[in-house]
Design an enzyme around this catalytic site. Structure first.
Site, short mmCIF file in Angstrom:
data_model
loop_
_atom_site.label_atom_id
_atom_site.label_comp_id
_atom_site.label_asym_id
_atom_site.label_seq_id
_atom_site.Cartn_x
_atom_site.Cartn_y
_atom_site.Cartn_z
N GLY A 15 0.84 -1.21 0.00
CA GLY A 15 0.00 0.00 0.00
C GLY A 15 0.86 1.25 0.00
CB ALA A 16 4.34 1.75 -0.75
CE1 TYR A 158 -9.05 0.70 8.63
CE2 TYR A 158 -9.69 1.73 10.70
CZ TYR A 158 -8.77 1.55 9.69
OH TYR A 158 -7.57 2.21 9.73
CE LYS A 162 -6.29 -1.47 9.71
NZ LYS A 162 -4.97 -1.39 9.08
CB ILE A 191 -2.31 9.82 9.13
CG1 ILE A 191 -1.98 9.20 10.50
CG2 ILE A 191 -1.05 10.24 8.40
CD1 ILE A 191 -1.28 10.08 11.50
P1 NAP Z 1 -4.89 5.24 1.27
O1 NAP Z 1 -4.41 6.64 1.22
O2 NAP Z 1 -6.24 4.91 0.73
O3 NAP Z 1 -3.81 4.29 0.58
C1 NAP Z 1 -4.03 2.90 0.56
C2 NAP Z 1 -2.91 2.20 -0.17
O4 NAP Z 1 -3.13 0.78 -0.08
C3 NAP Z 1 -2.84 2.53 -1.65
O5 NAP Z 1 -1.49 2.50 -2.05
C4 NAP Z 1 -3.61 1.38 -2.30
O6 NAP Z 1 -3.19 1.23 -3.64
C5 NAP Z 1 -3.17 0.22 -1.40
N1 NAP Z 1 -4.11 -0.92 -1.38
C6 NAP Z 1 -5.43 -0.92 -1.08
N2 NAP Z 1 -5.92 -2.17 -1.17
C7 NAP Z 1 -4.88 -2.98 -1.51
C8 NAP Z 1 -4.75 -4.36 -1.77
N3 NAP Z 1 -5.79 -5.20 -1.70
N4 NAP Z 1 -3.53 -4.86 -2.09
C9 NAP Z 1 -2.46 -4.03 -2.19
N5 NAP Z 1 -2.52 -2.72 -1.97
C10 NAP Z 1 -3.72 -2.20 -1.64
O7 NAP Z 1 -4.95 4.72 2.81
P2 NAP Z 1 -4.13 5.21 4.09
O8 NAP Z 1 -4.96 6.17 4.84
O9 NAP Z 1 -2.75 5.58 3.70
O10 NAP Z 1 -4.11 3.86 4.94
C11 NAP Z 1 -2.97 3.01 4.95
C12 NAP Z 1 -3.01 2.16 6.18
O11 NAP Z 1 -3.02 2.99 7.34
C13 NAP Z 1 -4.25 1.28 6.30
O12 NAP Z 1 -3.89 0.02 6.83
C14 NAP Z 1 -5.12 2.03 7.27
O13 NAP Z 1 -5.96 1.17 7.99
C15 NAP Z 1 -4.07 2.63 8.18
N6 NAP Z 1 -4.55 3.79 8.94
C16 NAP Z 1 -4.81 4.98 8.32
C17 NAP Z 1 -5.22 6.08 9.08
C18 NAP Z 1 -5.42 7.44 8.49
O14 NAP Z 1 -5.80 8.36 9.22
N7 NAP Z 1 -5.18 7.66 7.22
C19 NAP Z 1 -5.40 5.94 10.46
C20 NAP Z 1 -5.16 4.71 11.06
C21 NAP Z 1 -4.72 3.64 10.29
P3 NAP Z 1 -4.13 0.47 -4.75
O15 NAP Z 1 -5.51 1.01 -4.56
O16 NAP Z 1 -3.51 0.77 -6.07
O17 NAP Z 1 -4.05 -0.97 -4.42
#
Ligand code: NAP
Length: 260
Positions: A15-16, A158, A162, A191
């Site tokens: 997810g990078a 979700y 987690k 974030i």
């Molecule tokens: P984001 O901006 O939506 O980015 C998600 C990333 O994951 C994208 O690169 C996406 O690329 C990839 N992805 C999604 N489904 C995938 C799959 N099945 N296989 C491989 N890659 C996949 O999300 P984010 O907010 O950065 O969240 C990232 C992580 O942080 C998650 O685990 C989330 O639960 C955690 N988190 C986020 C927050 C926050 O406030 N943002 C808070 C707590 C925890 P593709 O769509 O091209 O696959």
């Protein structure tokens, strides 16, 4: 210097291509690691890897779905072949569609479990043979405050994943300790990722008001916590969590913040 031990290390970040994963990948690249940028959409993963390479880093892209074991095995093989093994896995990919229990279909429940929880298991499983060969194998899981500590309407599925990641981590760290592999987790608060921005201005404003530090976090804030857990300096830490939330879980009520 903290993080200097990551120079030349092979790191996978799932997810990078955007969001928090991109922030994690950027921090590792800036500390001299060779990073495999993983996402389902190859074009986005390639664009991110290109950005890092243009800045003088070592990175390449790989398209894979974390919910598919065959994809995870191909991903691990690619990292090992391109970057000479695997030292660090950042299991970060995750999704958070918002829907109440009453309106949630079993299919949406399953999808979130498959990506967030099963994806953590499958990515770890696929990387173990390579991490065992590393002199200091590290696994860093991106969990969340939502689930393990807090709740938010629309995120039962979700939150379950987690919290589940932490249950997985506590036994994984025991199974892998004999190979010198540590397993830890970062629990982000709110974030400023691409995914969070999609929740809209109102949501972000409301969340920022609930954070003692008065602002939402940057994706690199999670990157630095992951870097620490992957570093030589954190070698005796396993099965633990670091909360990176600007203090969001602490106030007893909104009034507590108003009194500051
Ligand atoms: P984001 O901006 O939506 O980015 C998600 C990333 O994951 C994208 O690169 C996406 O690329 C990839 N992805 C999604 N489904 C995938 C799959 N099945 N296989 C491989 N890659 C996949 O999300 P984010 O907010 O950065 O969240 C990232 C992580 O942080 C998650 O685990 C989330 O639960 C955690 N988190 C986020 C927050 C926050 O406030 N943002 C808070 C707590 C925890 P593709 O769509 O091209 O696959």
């Amino acid at each position: 210097m903290l993080g200097a031990s990551l120079k030349g290390k092979s790191v996978i970040v799932t997810g990078a291509s955007k969001g928090i994963g991109k922030g994690i990948a950027r921090v590792f690249v800036e500390h001299g690691a060779k990073v495999l940028v993983v996402g389902r959409d190859l074009a986005s993963a390639e664009a991110t890897a290109k950005e890092f390479v243009a800045q003088g880093g070592t990175a390449s892209a790989f398209s894979a779905d974390v919910s598919q074991l065959a994809d995870m095995e191909k991903m691990a093989k690619a990292a090992a072949e391109r970057h000479g093994g695997i030292d660090v896995l950042c299991a970060n990919a995750g999704i958070f569609p918002q829907v109440t229990i009453e309106n949630m279909s079993p299919e949406v429940w399953d999808e979130v479990q498959d990506v967030n929880l099963k994806g953590t298991f499958l990515s770890v499983k696929a990387c173990i043979p390579y991490l065992k060969k590393s002199s200091a194998g590290r696994i860093v899981i991106t969990s969340s405050i939502t689930g393990p500590i807090t709740g938010f309407p629309g995120w039962t599925h979700y939150g379950a994943t987690k919290a589940g990641q932490l249950g997985f981590m506590r036994t994984a760290c025991m199974e892998l300790a004999k190979f010198g592999i540590t397993v830890n987790a970062v629990l982000p608060g709110n974030i400023l990722s691409d995914g969070l921005k999609a929740m809209g201005e109102e949501y972000m404003k409301g969340m920022a008001a609930a954070v003692p530090l008065g602002k939402l976090g940057e994706v690199e804030d999670i990157g630095y916590a992951a870097l620490f857990l992957a570093s030589r300096e954190a070698g005796y830490i396993t099965g633990q969590t670091i909360i990176v939330d600007g203090g969001q879980i602490l106030p007893e009520s909104p009034d507590a913040l108003a009194q500051m």
